[in-house]
Design an enzyme around this catalytic site. Structure first.
Site, PDB file in Angstrom:
ATOM      1  N   GLN A   1      19.159  10.084 -39.345  1.00  0.00           N
ATOM      2  CA  GLN A   1      19.806   9.601 -38.136  1.00  0.00           C
ATOM      3  C   GLN A   1      20.119   8.113 -38.174  1.00  0.00           C
ATOM      4  O   GLN A   1      19.553   7.358 -38.970  1.00  0.00           O
ATOM      5  CB  GLN A   1      18.935   9.899 -36.916  1.00  0.00           C
TER       6      GLN A   1
ATOM      7  N   HIS B   1      21.247   4.964 -35.136  1.00  0.00           N
ATOM      8  CA  HIS B   1      21.435   4.630 -33.731  1.00  0.00           C
ATOM      9  C   HIS B   1      22.569   3.609 -33.606  1.00  0.00           C
ATOM     10  O   HIS B   1      22.652   2.673 -34.407  1.00  0.00           O
ATOM     11  CB  HIS B   1      20.156   4.059 -33.133  1.00  0.00           C
TER      12      HIS B   1
ATOM     13  N   GLU C   1      14.254   0.494 -32.481  1.00  0.00           N
ATOM     14  CA  GLU C   1      12.895   1.016 -32.334  1.00  0.00           C
ATOM     15  C   GLU C   1      11.975   0.379 -33.372  1.00  0.00           C
ATOM     16  O   GLU C   1      12.409  -0.065 -34.439  1.00  0.00           O
ATOM     17  CB  GLU C   1      12.885   2.541 -32.482  1.00  0.00           C
TER      18      GLU C   1
ATOM     19  N   HIS D   1      17.832   6.378 -41.205  1.00  0.00           N
ATOM     20  CA  HIS D   1      16.397   6.564 -41.393  1.00  0.00           C
ATOM     21  C   HIS D   1      15.986   7.981 -41.001  1.00  0.00           C
ATOM     22  O   HIS D   1      16.750   8.722 -40.386  1.00  0.00           O
ATOM     23  CB  HIS D   1      15.604   5.549 -40.560  1.00  0.00           C
TER      24      HIS D   1
ATOM     25  N   ARG E   1      23.172  12.251 -35.861  1.00  0.00           N
ATOM     26  CA  ARG E   1      22.414  12.931 -36.911  1.00  0.00           C
ATOM     27  C   ARG E   1      23.296  13.329 -38.088  1.00  0.00           C
ATOM     28  O   ARG E   1      24.470  13.623 -37.926  1.00  0.00           O
ATOM     29  CB  ARG E   1      21.727  14.171 -36.339  1.00  0.00           C
TER      30      ARG E   1
END
Length: 404
Positions: free
Chosen positions: A101, A103, A138, A265, A284
């Site tokens: 995935q 972001h 994140e 990642h 994804r």
């Protein structure tokens, strides 16, 4: 009216299929007789799974009370900048590999969300990419030995991988001529019959070798297809390419890894504490039965080789260990409290402290709470408080950095 500034917080369990059955259940002292997978424990005010706090002997939705009085519960400056509690705090138990995935950045998330809204794609549609207008950087701090894929291999190492695998020989000229983006586009947009033809002999070879070395791609390929029987595969997951092209990273307990926008990642195995922006935007590219959108993934991927940065944390004056993150949405520290040690602090924003082991007491002028492993507290902004422990305790704190 309640004048408490520290509240016991109860999060939400998420039963995703990739989760383990024991770790989070034991941590939270939950019964799991049916052995359901418990993948994540959410602490925050995300509208789809808001935590609750105990106020006047009642459970109150954190999202609802923030919406009613944001100045009190997240702080005026945080509300002005973000309009919400800008982080989501989690405990993860990764038994099976998560999806490849990426972001999006905040700007691109806003564009993508608005475009899907205009196209009339429902938020609940499984083919929807953008669930909100926010980015999703994140950081994770390992609670166990933890394995993940993180970014592309450096050019030298990736070239060596392509050279060493017979099935990848045809990809060498593409990478040498046009670089990372052309290589990744080639494998991610390759027709499925060609993917199967290219990867099946590689997968069969890895299954026969049965390596126990988790630093090698073969281990994860074997784990992915551990239940396969017979000589033929119905379909090979193209996410396998990423296992060979990305860095395989090992983080030990207390090690942290930050993942910003554009870095491809995937979590592979282990338990961690994760803190992210309050978003659910995930693009994804494989290793998942969920919606895969390769063109959108490629559009937002950073195509460069990186050397992963593993943070051990920096001990601050108050003895907390800080893991610096290059974004304004959140910060995270690790608290190791020992007997008779007092840690003094003052919250700028709303803070959530989760105890992973032992016990700690958190005391303000208004009230105090003793919390044990598996419990969490919510602390109001502008609260002076101190932490101490009768014996010892370990906790992690989520907060918003000071906004000038």
């Amino acid at each position: 009216m309640n004048q408490d500034t520290i509240f016991l917080l109860k999060g939400k369990v998420q039963n995703y299929a990739w989760g383990g059955t024991d770790f989070i259940a034991q941590l939270l002292n939950l019964e799991n007789k049916e052995k359901k997978p418990i993948a994540e424990y959410w602490m925050g005010a995300h509208p789809s799974a808001s935590s609750t706090i105990f106020m006047n002997n009642e459970e109150v939705s954190l999202n609802e009370i923030i919406n009613k009085n944001p100045g009190k519960y997240i702080g005026a400056k945080v509300n002005q900048k973000f309009g919400e509690l800008p982080y989501l705090f989690k405990i993860l138990d990764v038994k099976e590999m998560l999806s490849i995935q990426v972001h999006p950045s905040k700007t691109e998330a806003e564009k993508g969300f608005d475009a899907e809204e205009e196209a009339g794609i429902l938020i609940t549609d499984k083919k929807r990419n953008y669930k909100d207008r926010n980015h999703k950087p994140e950081v994770m701090v390992a609670l166990s030995e933890f394995w993940l894929l993180h970014g592309f291999l450096t050019r030298e190492r990736l070239s060596a991988v392509l050279q060493s695998i017979p099935e990848f020989q045809t990809l060498i000229p593409i990478f040498e001529k046009d670089g990372y983006k052309a290589l990744y586009r080639e494998v991610m947009e390759m027709p499925q019959p060609e993917v199967d033809k290219l990867l099946e002999p590689l997968v069969q070879r890895e299954l026969k070798s049965q390596t126990n070395d988790k630093s090698q791609p073969g281990f994860w390929v074997t784990k992915l297809y551990k239940n396969h029987s017979g000589d033929k595969f119905e379909k090979i997951d193209r996410g396998i390419f990423s296992i060979y092209l990305f860095n395989i990273v090992k983080a030990m307990p207390g090690d942290a890894v930050f993942q910003g926008a554009g870095v491809p990642h995937a979590y592979l195995e282990g338990q961690n504490v994760e803190l992210m922006a309050n978003s659910d935007n995930v693009l994804r590219g494989g290793l998942t039965p969920k919606h895969v959108d390769v063109p959108e993934l490629l559009k937002h991927t950073t195509f460069e080789g990186i050397i992963p940065s593993i943070m051990q944390g920096e001990v601050m004056e108050n003895k907390e260990k800080n893991y610096p993150c290059p974004i304004p949405d959140f910060g995270i520290t690790k608290i190791d409290s020992v007997s008779n040690q007092i840690i003094n602090n003052k919250s700028f924003s709303a803070e959530i402290i989760f105890v992973t082991d032992g016990e700690i007491t958190i005391e303000s002028a208004e009230n105090s709470l003793t919390v044990f492993g598996g419990e969490a507290v919510f602390i109001l902004p502008q609260t002076a408080y101190k932490i101490n422990s009768g014996e010892s305790g370990t906790a992690f704190k989520a907060y918003v950095p000071i906004i000038n």
